[in-house]
Design a protein around this motif. Structure first.
Motif, mmCIF file in Angstrom:
data_model
loop_
_atom_site.group_PDB
_atom_site.id
_atom_site.type_symbol
_atom_site.label_atom_id
_atom_site.label_comp_id
_atom_site.label_asym_id
_atom_site.label_seq_id
_atom_site.Cartn_x
_atom_site.Cartn_y
_atom_site.Cartn_z
ATOM 1 N N LYS A 1 0.986 -0.870 -0.126
ATOM 2 C CA LYS A 1 -0.028 -0.315 0.145
ATOM 3 C C LYS A 1 1.166 0.822 0.290
ATOM 4 N N ILE A 2 1.854 1.510 1.135
ATOM 5 C CA ILE A 2 2.997 2.701 0.627
ATOM 6 C C ILE A 2 3.322 3.100 -0.634
ATOM 7 N N MET A 3 3.853 1.488 -1.262
ATOM 8 C CA MET A 3 4.351 1.421 -2.534
ATOM 9 C C MET A 3 3.180 2.299 -3.506
ATOM 10 N N ARG A 4 1.738 1.752 -3.477
ATOM 11 C CA ARG A 4 1.077 2.286 -4.430
ATOM 12 C C ARG A 4 0.618 3.853 -4.015
ATOM 13 N N TYR A 5 0.587 4.304 -2.976
ATOM 14 C CA TYR A 5 0.516 5.681 -2.652
ATOM 15 C C TYR A 5 1.328 6.582 -3.001
ATOM 16 N N THR A 6 2.555 5.819 -2.603
ATOM 17 C CA THR A 6 4.500 6.969 -2.904
ATOM 18 C C THR A 6 4.959 6.902 -3.522
ATOM 19 N N LYS A 7 4.431 5.770 -4.616
ATOM 20 C CA LYS A 7 4.849 6.015 -5.683
ATOM 21 C C LYS A 7 6.738 5.324 -5.801
ATOM 22 N N LEU A 8 7.371 5.416 -4.356
ATOM 23 C CA LEU A 8 8.437 4.900 -3.773
ATOM 24 C C LEU A 8 9.384 3.248 -3.826
ATOM 25 N N SER A 9 9.896 2.733 -4.545
ATOM 26 C CA SER A 9 10.260 1.583 -4.807
ATOM 27 C C SER A 9 10.230 0.610 -3.499
ATOM 28 N N LEU A 10 10.505 -0.492 -3.171
ATOM 29 C CA LEU A 10 10.603 -0.770 -2.100
ATOM 30 C C LEU A 10 11.659 -1.268 -1.418
ATOM 31 N N GLU A 11 12.884 -1.024 -2.136
ATOM 32 C CA GLU A 11 14.564 -1.102 -1.539
ATOM 33 C C GLU A 11 14.397 0.821 -0.756
ATOM 34 N N GLU A 12 12.980 1.624 -1.940
ATOM 35 C CA GLU A 12 13.482 2.695 -0.761
ATOM 36 C C GLU A 12 12.658 2.767 0.157
ATOM 37 N N ILE A 13 11.724 2.025 0.101
ATOM 38 C CA ILE A 13 10.955 1.817 0.880
ATOM 39 C C ILE A 13 11.592 0.878 2.670
ATOM 40 N N GLU A 14 12.304 0.218 2.087
ATOM 41 C CA GLU A 14 13.421 -0.746 3.176
ATOM 42 C C GLU A 14 14.100 0.219 3.547
ATOM 43 N N GLY A 15 14.782 1.618 3.228
ATOM 44 C CA GLY A 15 15.903 1.935 3.206
ATOM 45 C C GLY A 15 15.523 3.105 4.322
ATOM 46 N N LEU A 16 13.753 3.457 4.313
ATOM 47 C CA LEU A 16 13.739 4.298 5.241
ATOM 48 C C LEU A 16 14.343 4.336 7.025
#
Length: 288
Positions: free
Chosen positions: A273-288
């Motif tokens: 859901k976060i990827m869909r709403y923010t257009k960030l990749s999985l790698e970018e989200i995991e790096g937060l």
């Protein structure tokens, strides 16, 4: 060197070569006199001008000087500094004050300060802002006429120093809306290089001179080279500025996406859901 488009009849008024050709030559004096009179709207009436030096060095070697685009003096000794600023410059207001202060301080020689009676001639800065607005200025107004005045009463304190900022980006009138001579002047300058031929509604002796000097076919080969170089410099600077703006916008959008992702992670939202709403990749989200 860029190639001048074959369909272009008149030069762009807002490049260095053109600005000086249209406002700083003996042939262009009637153009500048007419434009200044329309800007002052009867507050001043100028019949003749003399061009002056456009470079004012600092009083000491370590102090910065000022170089103006055009400076002229009328019969009463009033100085007019005519400037073009194509893109936003940090501390632009401070720069305007610095420029005019040079024209004021230059009125007394170094060896005559004690005898000088502090009687100043008027100094006006007329600045064309081609592609940006003054900070905090109304976006519906294209002429800012600034003077020294009492903050509380609005009464003018002194007429010896004044600033006119012409924000061309705000001048959006169509030909049918050109009700004053100043309107016609600003329209002609803004759209000069777009005309394939001179419009009938831009007539009169001053416009005769303007369009004659601005006609690309009337330039010598050397002048064409100078114009094309000046035009290339303008577009190179614009490309750099546009890229910087785009980069800033991208950084702003990414910051919004990251802030949203952090909030959603704190609420234990699914990664999909976060990827869909923010257009960030999985790698970018995991790096937060």
């Amino acid at each position: 060197m860029i190639k001048q488009p074959e369909y272009t009849t008149f030069i762009d008024a807002f490049v260095d070569f053109s600005f000086k050709r249209l406002f700083a030559t003996e042939e262009s004096k009637p153009i500048l006199i007419g434009l200044l009179n329309h800007l002052f709207r009867g507050r001043k009436y100028i019949t003749a001008i003399n061009y002056g030096k456009n470079e004012y060095p600092g009083e000491i070697t370590t102090e910065g000087g000022a170089v103006f685009d055009v400076i002229c003096t009328d019969a009463d000794g009033t100085k007019f500094i005519i400037e073009i600023q194509r893109g936003y410059q940090q501390n632009f207001k401070d720069r305007a004050l610095f420029y005019t202060s040079r024209a004021i301080s230059e009125q007394v020689t170094k060896g005559n300060r004690r005898e000088w009676g502090y009687k100043l001639t008027e100094v006006y800065l007329v600045a064309f802002l081609e592609d940006f607005n003054l900070p905090d200025s109304p976006k519906v107004e294209y002429l800012q006429d600034i003077c020294l005045a009492n903050r509380y009463t609005g009464k003018i304190f002194c007429e010896k120093l004044s600033f006119m900022f012409i924000e061309m980006i705000n001048f959006v009138k169509e030909p049918i809306e050109l009700h004053t001579e100043l309107d016609r002047w600003l329209y002609s300058l803004k759209h000069l290089s777009e005309f394939k031929e001179r419009p009938e509604y831009l007539n009169g002796p001053e416009f005769d001179q303007l369009f004659n000097l601005a006609r690309y076919a009337n330039l010598t080969k050397e002048e064409r080279d100078m114009y094309n170089t000046s035009l290339k410099h303008k577009w190179d600077n614009k490309n750099v500025m546009d890229f910087a703006v785009a980069q800033a916008e991208q950084k702003g959008e990414r910051k919004k996406a990251v802030d949203m992702a952090l909030e959603m992670l704190a609420d234990h939202e699914p990664v999909e859901k976060i990827m869909r709403y923010t257009k960030l990749s999985l790698e970018e989200i995991e790096g937060l």
